[in-house]
Design a protein around this motif. Structure first.
Motif, PDB file in Angstrom:
ATOM      1  N   ILE A  39     -48.415  67.094  -1.373  1.00  0.00           N
ATOM      2  CA  ILE A  39     -48.714  66.696   0.005  1.00  0.00           C
ATOM      3  C   ILE A  39     -49.407  65.339   0.058  1.00  0.00           C
ATOM      4  O   ILE A  39     -49.177  64.548   0.971  1.00  0.00           O
ATOM      5  CB  ILE A  39     -49.574  67.789   0.682  1.00  0.00           C
ATOM      6  CG1 ILE A  39     -48.719  69.040   0.892  1.00  0.00           C
ATOM      7  CG2 ILE A  39     -50.138  67.314   2.012  1.00  0.00           C
ATOM      8  CD1 ILE A  39     -49.489  70.245   1.330  1.00  0.00           C
ATOM      9  N   ILE A  87     -55.061  70.148   3.315  1.00  0.00           N
ATOM     10  CA  ILE A  87     -53.689  69.979   3.800  1.00  0.00           C
ATOM     11  C   ILE A  87     -53.674  69.570   5.269  1.00  0.00           C
ATOM     12  O   ILE A  87     -52.978  68.632   5.676  1.00  0.00           O
ATOM     13  CB  ILE A  87     -52.893  71.281   3.583  1.00  0.00           C
ATOM     14  CG1 ILE A  87     -52.700  71.534   2.078  1.00  0.00           C
ATOM     15  CG2 ILE A  87     -51.533  71.202   4.288  1.00  0.00           C
ATOM     16  CD1 ILE A  87     -52.088  72.880   1.754  1.00  0.00           C
ATOM     17  N   GLN A  91     -52.443  65.774   7.063  1.00  0.00           N
ATOM     18  CA  GLN A  91     -51.424  65.594   8.098  1.00  0.00           C
ATOM     19  C   GLN A  91     -51.984  64.824   9.294  1.00  0.00           C
ATOM     20  O   GLN A  91     -51.350  63.897   9.799  1.00  0.00           O
ATOM     21  CB  GLN A  91     -50.911  66.960   8.558  1.00  0.00           C
ATOM     22  CG  GLN A  91     -50.175  67.720   7.471  1.00  0.00           C
ATOM     23  CD  GLN A  91     -49.864  69.155   7.869  1.00  0.00           C
ATOM     24  OE1 GLN A  91     -50.593  69.761   8.641  1.00  0.00           O
ATOM     25  NE2 GLN A  91     -48.774  69.690   7.353  1.00  0.00           N
ATOM     26  N   ASN A 153     -46.620  74.578   6.533  1.00  0.00           N
ATOM     27  CA  ASN A 153     -46.455  74.024   5.181  1.00  0.00           C
ATOM     28  C   ASN A 153     -45.816  75.029   4.240  1.00  0.00           C
ATOM     29  O   ASN A 153     -44.943  74.677   3.438  1.00  0.00           O
ATOM     30  CB  ASN A 153     -47.823  73.603   4.633  1.00  0.00           C
ATOM     31  CG  ASN A 153     -48.385  72.408   5.354  1.00  0.00           C
ATOM     32  OD1 ASN A 153     -47.935  71.291   5.172  1.00  0.00           O
ATOM     33  ND2 ASN A 153     -49.365  72.642   6.201  1.00  0.00           N
TER      34      ASN A 153
END
Length: 440
Positions: A39, A87, A91, A153
């Motif tokens: 990621i 995560i 984003q 995800n």
């Protein structure tokens, strides 16, 4: 219990027990750096290094806890809450032009501050008091919103979106993910191998991927031996939104710390006392300082240890100590890290999916413990609707705002929990509790 907490098993039992602890700890460690490497767009060398860092410092943090912390055979591991936040904020940061490496630098500072907070609370003996702020309504909201925010995800990963550069769903990968997920569920139902369900699922899925030619070759590291480094992402960087999120996450993790110590204490037959909780809190602070200064995901005690102890009937510290030393040894050999980072990410997502559902389960269990009268429904409902609603707002919509407001208002998880705290303790504070506090 075959061997108690303070007993020394024979050499053969110690070796077998140490291997068991090593496998379980590795299985609960290597998937997280694998996902974050993808990621955050780390290259091969960086992915190897990040894996190496994580394995080594999990061993260090676990040894410190069993030696002078809570003193239970209870491994540390990357916290599900922490890697979830890693995560989510990656984003949000990308959408407003903040590079992933800068997100990592801000997390380093956030983890350092959390470590200092845990140390302070543990030394003052305030862990139990602060925990009272996080009622079942608050922790349930946090866990539920976290699981909802992460599901995208996981699903995209299991469908093969982003794997090997693909931007489309890959039917073959999707079918394989379902097979791996089914195998993990099946293994979990077999008591003797339940502790290894995720590991077995990954091994089988990886083998199938290799046979079908869907894996990339293992890129061996050019180094034979390498010490982990400090500040993997770069020097710590101030970002108010990420720091606020980190401190709030640290408070919520108090629940996990207290629960894990209580469960493992019961499994070894030595009940956790107030002193144990405070020592555990102090060295959870130490592990967070280690995470912040090295760049790895924040670590907490993993309650799965109780299942391992109950399965093996081995509560002795010696095999656990040997296993954590082996973790540190593995962490200084880049070749092993290179091997682990070659695991196909869809397989890792699929194998972890069942464990990931436990986050939602914890949230639902907390809601079941909350008082769901009219007040409780308004508190929980307002927080969930605000949090989930914000998740549907396009991340680009926050670009015109100050970065602090972008992280705060664009983060459904953080905003939802802040709403829950505001409603629970200020706007709709429980009158009966308020009266009780006034009498004290």
């Amino acid at each position: 219990m075959r061997y108690g907490l303070h007993e020394t098993p024979p050499i053969g039992v110690t070796i077998v027990g140490a291997l068991q602890w090593l496998i379980v700890t590795l299985a609960n460690t290597f998937v997280v750096p694998l996902m974050i490497s993808q990621i955050y767009g780390l290259d091969t060398a960086q992915s190897h290094s990040f894996m190496q860092q994580t394995i080594f410092f999990v061993g260090v943090a676990s040894l410190l806890q069993v030696w002078i912390g809570h003193r239970y055979p209870l491994m540390e591991g990357p916290a599900g809450l922490w890697w979830g936040i890693f995560i989510i904020l990656a984003q949000i940061g990308t959408s407003i032009g903040v590079a992933p490496s800068q997100i990592g630098q801000s997390f380093e500072l956030g983890l350092l501050l959390c470590g200092a907070m845990f140390l302070f609370l543990g030394l003052k003996g305030w862990i139990g008091k602060i925990q009272e702020w996080f009622t079942p309504a608050i922790t349930g909201t946090y866990m539920t919103l976290l699981s909802i925010s992460l599901c995208s995800n996981f699903i995209k990963g299991m469908l093969g979106v982003g794997y090997n550069g693909s931007i489309q769903v890959q039917p073959g990968i999707a079918i394989l993910s379902l097979v791996v997920m089914g195998l993990v569920i099946w293994f979990l139902r077999i008591r003797k191998i339940a502790s290894f369900a995720v590991l077995l699922g990954i091994v089988i899925g990886w083998f199938i991927c290799a046979v079908l030619g869907w894996t990339q070759p293992v890129r061996a590291s050019g180094e034979i031996f390498a010490w982990p480094t400090f500040f993997f992402w770069g020097p710590p960087r101030w970002d108010a939104g990420i720091v606020l999120t980190s401190v709030l996450t640290g408070f919520v993790l108090l629940t996990n710390l207290i629960t894990s110590l209580a469960v493992v204490g019961a499994s070894v037959g030595v009940k956790a006392t107030k002193e144990v909780y405070n020592r555990g809190g102090i060295f959870t602070g130490v592990s967070h300082l280690i995470a912040g200064s090295t760049g790895v995901v924040g670590m907490i005690p993993i309650s799965l240890a109780a299942a391992v102890i109950q399965t093996t009937k081995l509560a002795s510290r010696l095999p656990f100590n040997v296993a954590m030393v082996l973790m540190m040894i593995i962490g200084v050999f880049p070749t092993i890290s290179a091997f682990l980072t070659s695991i196909p990410t869809p397989v890792a997502y699929a194998a972890m999916f069942v464990s990931y559902t436990q986050l939602l389960g914890f949230g639902l269990k907390d809601f079941a413990r909350a008082r769901l009268d009219e007040r409780g429904i308004i508190v929980i409902g307002s927080a969930l609707l605000v949090g989930v609603g914000v998740m549907f707002v396009p991340t680009d919509a926050w670009k015109s705002l100050h970065p602090l407001l972008s992280f705060l208002l664009g983060n459904g998880l953080l905003l939802g929990v802040l709403v829950a705290l505001l409603f629970e303790h200020v706007i709709m504070r429980d009158k009966t509790k308020q009266q009780a506090d006034g009498k004290e």
